[in-house]
Design a protein around this motif. Structure first.
Motif, PDB file in Angstrom:
ATOM      1  N   LEU A  74       0.825  -1.201   0.000  1.00  0.00           N
ATOM      2  CA  LEU A  74       0.000   0.000   0.000  1.00  0.00           C
ATOM      3  C   LEU A  74       0.868   1.264   0.000  1.00  0.00           C
ATOM      4  CD1 LEU A  74      -2.986   0.898   0.093  1.00  0.00           C
ATOM      5  CD2 LEU A  74      -2.818   0.886   2.588  1.00  0.00           C
ATOM      6  N   ALA A  75       2.027   1.167   0.653  1.00  0.00           N
ATOM      7  CA  ALA A  75       2.942   2.308   0.714  1.00  0.00           C
ATOM      8  C   ALA A  75       3.781   2.460  -0.542  1.00  0.00           C
ATOM      9  CB  ALA A  75       3.857   2.174   1.931  1.00  0.00           C
ATOM     10  N   GLY A  76       3.651   1.522  -1.474  1.00  0.00           N
ATOM     11  CA  GLY A  76       4.461   1.595  -2.692  1.00  0.00           C
ATOM     12  C   GLY A  76       5.788   0.884  -2.565  1.00  0.00           C
ATOM     13  N   ARG A  77       5.865  -0.105  -1.669  1.00  0.00           N
ATOM     14  CA  ARG A  77       7.079  -0.921  -1.471  1.00  0.00           C
ATOM     15  C   ARG A  77       8.281  -0.035  -1.197  1.00  0.00           C
ATOM     16  NH1 ARG A  77       7.530  -4.911  -6.435  1.00  0.00           N
ATOM     17  NH2 ARG A  77       9.192  -5.779  -5.154  1.00  0.00           N
ATOM     18  N   LYS A  78       8.146   0.788  -0.182  1.00  0.00           N
ATOM     19  CA  LYS A  78       9.194   1.751   0.145  1.00  0.00           C
ATOM     20  C   LYS A  78      10.198   1.226   1.162  1.00  0.00           C
ATOM     21  CE  LYS A  78       6.565   5.932  -0.969  1.00  0.00           C
ATOM     22  NZ  LYS A  78       7.461   6.298  -2.081  1.00  0.00           N
ATOM     23  N   THR A  79      10.046  -0.012   1.605  1.00  0.00           N
ATOM     24  CA  THR A  79      10.989  -0.552   2.578  1.00  0.00           C
ATOM     25  C   THR A  79      11.220  -2.024   2.286  1.00  0.00           C
ATOM     26  OG1 THR A  79      11.508  -0.622   4.948  1.00  0.00           O
ATOM     27  CG2 THR A  79       9.298  -1.284   4.313  1.00  0.00           C
ATOM     28  N   HIS A  80      12.279  -2.573   2.857  1.00  0.00           N
ATOM     29  CA  HIS A  80      12.570  -3.996   2.724  1.00  0.00           C
ATOM     30  C   HIS A  80      11.865  -4.724   3.867  1.00  0.00           C
ATOM     31  CE1 HIS A  80      15.705  -3.076  -0.231  1.00  0.00           C
ATOM     32  NE2 HIS A  80      16.193  -2.180   0.618  1.00  0.00           N
ATOM     33  N   VAL A  81      10.825  -5.476   3.563  1.00  0.00           N
ATOM     34  CA  VAL A  81      10.076  -6.198   4.594  1.00  0.00           C
ATOM     35  C   VAL A  81      10.607  -7.620   4.717  1.00  0.00           C
ATOM     36  CG1 VAL A  81       7.826  -7.169   5.218  1.00  0.00           C
ATOM     37  CG2 VAL A  81       7.996  -4.799   4.423  1.00  0.00           C
ATOM     38  N   VAL A  82      10.880  -8.012   5.940  1.00  0.00           N
ATOM     39  CA  VAL A  82      11.293  -9.377   6.256  1.00  0.00           C
ATOM     40  C   VAL A  82      10.264  -9.944   7.222  1.00  0.00           C
ATOM     41  CG1 VAL A  82      13.065 -10.835   7.312  1.00  0.00           C
ATOM     42  CG2 VAL A  82      13.742  -8.824   5.949  1.00  0.00           C
ATOM     43  N   ILE A  83       9.658 -11.072   6.873  1.00  0.00           N
ATOM     44  CA  ILE A  83       8.703 -11.711   7.775  1.00  0.00           C
ATOM     45  C   ILE A  83       9.397 -12.868   8.479  1.00  0.00           C
ATOM     46  CG2 ILE A  83       6.768 -11.035   6.303  1.00  0.00           C
ATOM     47  CD1 ILE A  83       6.549 -14.016   5.464  1.00  0.00           C
ATOM     48  N   CYS A  84       8.892 -13.229   9.649  1.00  0.00           N
ATOM     49  CA  CYS A  84       9.472 -14.346  10.405  1.00  0.00           C
ATOM     50  C   CYS A  84       8.373 -15.339  10.744  1.00  0.00           C
ATOM     51  CB  CYS A  84      10.145 -13.836  11.675  1.00  0.00           C
ATOM     52  SG  CYS A  84      11.071 -15.119  12.538  1.00  0.00           S
ATOM     53  N   GLN A  85       8.562 -16.584  10.331  1.00  0.00           N
ATOM     54  CA  GLN A  85       7.589 -17.640  10.574  1.00  0.00           C
ATOM     55  C   GLN A  85       8.017 -18.470  11.777  1.00  0.00           C
ATOM     56  OE1 GLN A  85       4.713 -17.878   9.110  1.00  0.00           O
ATOM     57  NE2 GLN A  85       4.069 -19.701  10.226  1.00  0.00           N
ATOM     58  N   HIS A  86       7.264 -18.348  12.870  1.00  0.00           N
ATOM     59  CA  HIS A  86       7.598 -19.049  14.107  1.00  0.00           C
ATOM     60  C   HIS A  86       6.812 -20.351  14.263  1.00  0.00           C
ATOM     61  CE1 HIS A  86       9.933 -15.780  16.058  1.00  0.00           C
ATOM     62  NE2 HIS A  86       9.173 -15.003  15.314  1.00  0.00           N
ATOM     63  N   ASN A  87       5.661 -20.456  13.602  1.00  0.00           N
ATOM     64  CA  ASN A  87       4.767 -21.588  13.815  1.00  0.00           C
ATOM     65  C   ASN A  87       4.796 -22.558  12.650  1.00  0.00           C
ATOM     66  OD1 ASN A  87       3.838 -20.328  16.207  1.00  0.00           O
ATOM     67  ND2 ASN A  87       2.385 -19.105  14.996  1.00  0.00           N
ATOM     68  N   ALA A  88       4.353 -23.775  12.920  1.00  0.00           N
ATOM     69  CA  ALA A  88       4.165 -24.749  11.847  1.00  0.00           C
ATOM     70  C   ALA A  88       3.053 -24.276  10.919  1.00  0.00           C
ATOM     71  CB  ALA A  88       3.822 -26.116  12.444  1.00  0.00           C
ATOM     72  N   MET A  89       3.062 -24.776   9.696  1.00  0.00           N
ATOM     73  CA  MET A  89       2.045 -24.407   8.715  1.00  0.00           C
ATOM     74  C   MET A  89       1.357 -25.612   8.113  1.00  0.00           C
ATOM     75  SD  MET A  89       4.099 -21.399   6.678  1.00  0.00           S
ATOM     76  CE  MET A  89       2.750 -21.168   5.538  1.00  0.00           C
ATOM     77  N   SER A  90       1.610 -26.791   8.667  1.00  0.00           N
ATOM     78  CA  SER A  90       1.000 -28.004   8.123  1.00  0.00           C
ATOM     79  C   SER A  90      -0.503 -27.966   8.303  1.00  0.00           C
ATOM     80  CB  SER A  90       1.570 -29.237   8.820  1.00  0.00           C
ATOM     81  OG  SER A  90       1.204 -29.241  10.189  1.00  0.00           O
TER      82      SER A  90
END
Length: 397
Positions: free
Chosen positions: A114-130
């Motif tokens: 929404l902001a126009g990709r003005k920053t480097h976003v890093v997500i962190c996955q802590h939980n299982a996804m099965s």
């Protein structure tokens, strides 16, 4: 009134990397604890760090260092936070925005788009996804893998806290190999031993008339305290022993009722949330984890750091990796009270099989220093290379 409340002064613009860390609130969970520790370590290394939270509330509110800026989005609802995240990104343009946990990860990516990709976003996955894990959650959690696929343009890297969660990010969210990075949780910090050595008193720890087991975790279904209580009841048919349960949660009443029903009213003590559980772990005869899903399992590393033997379910994904498939502790099948009781029956042998020095050496592999260094390398890899001036050519004679 602005939707974004700033409690501290704007960071010094001279610092090379401006990092914003986005999290729900400051409650006392493992993710929140490790995120604060990581923020403090990266700040100490010279990064400008801002904590971006929905609400500045929770048990860890007083643990936020005074020199780390705190920004409040003033909403409890993740989806309402999306435009506010976008405004924050547009206004401050942090170099990196690090998000934690499923819905917040999606919100951060959407806010960046929404902001126009003005920053480097890093997500962190802590939980299982099965699928098996997601069936234990609400409907919105079941959409997370698909949501990651849909908003993947909004984030550049996905950090998985274990190799198992990394495999799921690639297989279920269809993220490319190069987009997924494995960085174990930062657990062992510089003050770990000091915190572990603090004094706590409890009759069962002081008198040592029988083995005392300890477990730490929120009282929620996925931690499966019910199986642990049933295992203790089986164990006590032939042995004496007690259990300390540290943690708060919605199942407190039902678990207390089950303990009474199983005749464990004098063998189980619910101690509630403890800001520093390490002294209890250090003084216990063994630490027991009964979860049927764990993205990583911080408490297992904490037990190792205290030199305390571990009995854990072999659940997805972290425990087997932390225990190196049984090299550093006992692994039993999830939801198997008899197997768990049998392992607890070996408690007298555990210090000989896994001496404290061995466990502490293993814990050191999951240090805050190592984790922060890995995150810093990741952030630096996302930064544009500095421009170099073209060399001047000698003038013609």
């Amino acid at each position: 009134m602005s939707n974004v409340s700033e409690e501290r002064s704007v960071p010094d613009a001279s610092c090379p990397i401006y990092l914003a860390i986005y999290m729900q609130d400051l409650s006392g969970g493992g993710v929140e604890r490790q995120t604060l520790a990581l923020a403090n370590e990266l700040h100490a290394r010279g990064l400008r760090v801002t904590l971006l939270v929905h609400e500045a509330s929770g048990e860890l509110r007083g643990s936020v260092p005074a020199d780390i800026r705190l920004v409040e989005l003033r909403t409890r609802h993740t989806w309402r936070a999306v435009p506010r995240i976008a405004r924050f990104i547009r206004r401050e343009q942090p170099d990196v925005l690090l998000a934690n946990l499923d819905h917040n990860n999606v919100a951060a990516a959407l806010g960046n788009l929404l902001a126009g990709r003005k920053t480097h976003v890093v997500i962190c996955q802590h939980n299982a996804m099965s699928a098996a894990y997601l069936r234990t959650k609400g409907w919105s959690h079941r959409l997370i893998p698909m949501a990651y696929r849909l908003v993947s343009r909004g984030f550049e890297r996905a950090v998985a806290v274990s190799a198992g969660t990394a495999r799921e990010l690639r297989a279920l969210a269809h993220l490319s190999q190069c987009k997924v990075v494995v960085i174990p949780n930062p657990v062992i910090a510089a003050d770990f031993q000091l915190r572990a050595d603090r004094l706590v008193t409890h009759p069962w720890l002081d008198q040592r008339a029988a083995p005392t087991f300890v477990t730490v975790g929120r009282l929620v279904a996925v931690k499966d305290h019910e199986t642990l209580l049933r295992a203790l009841a089986i164990y006590r048919r032939q042995h004496s022993g007690r259990l300390l349960i540290l943690g708060a949660g919605p199942l407190r009443e039902s678990l207390t009722a089950l303990a009474n029903q199983l005749g464990l009213h004098d063998a189980v003590d619910f101690l509630g949330f403890q800001e520093n559980p390490l002294p209890y772990i250090r003084r216990a005869d063994a630490f027991v984890l009964s979860s049927y899903f764990e993205g990583f399992g911080n408490v297992l590393v904490e037990a190792f750091g205290c030199g305390t033997p571990v009995i854990s379910t072999n659940c997805e994904h972290g425990p087997a990796e932390i225990l190196d498939n049984g090299r550093y502790g006992v692994l039993v099948p999830p939801r198997d009270a008899q197997a768990l009781a049998d392992a607890m029956g070996r408690v007298a042998d555990l210090p000989r099989l896994w001496p404290p020095a061995l466990l502490k050496a293993r814990a050191a592999e999951f240090s805050l220093v190592a984790s922060a260094s890995a995150y810093l390398r990741l952030f630096q890899s996302l930064m544009p290379m500095p421009r170099r001036e073209s060399p001047r050519l000698p003038s013609a004679a």
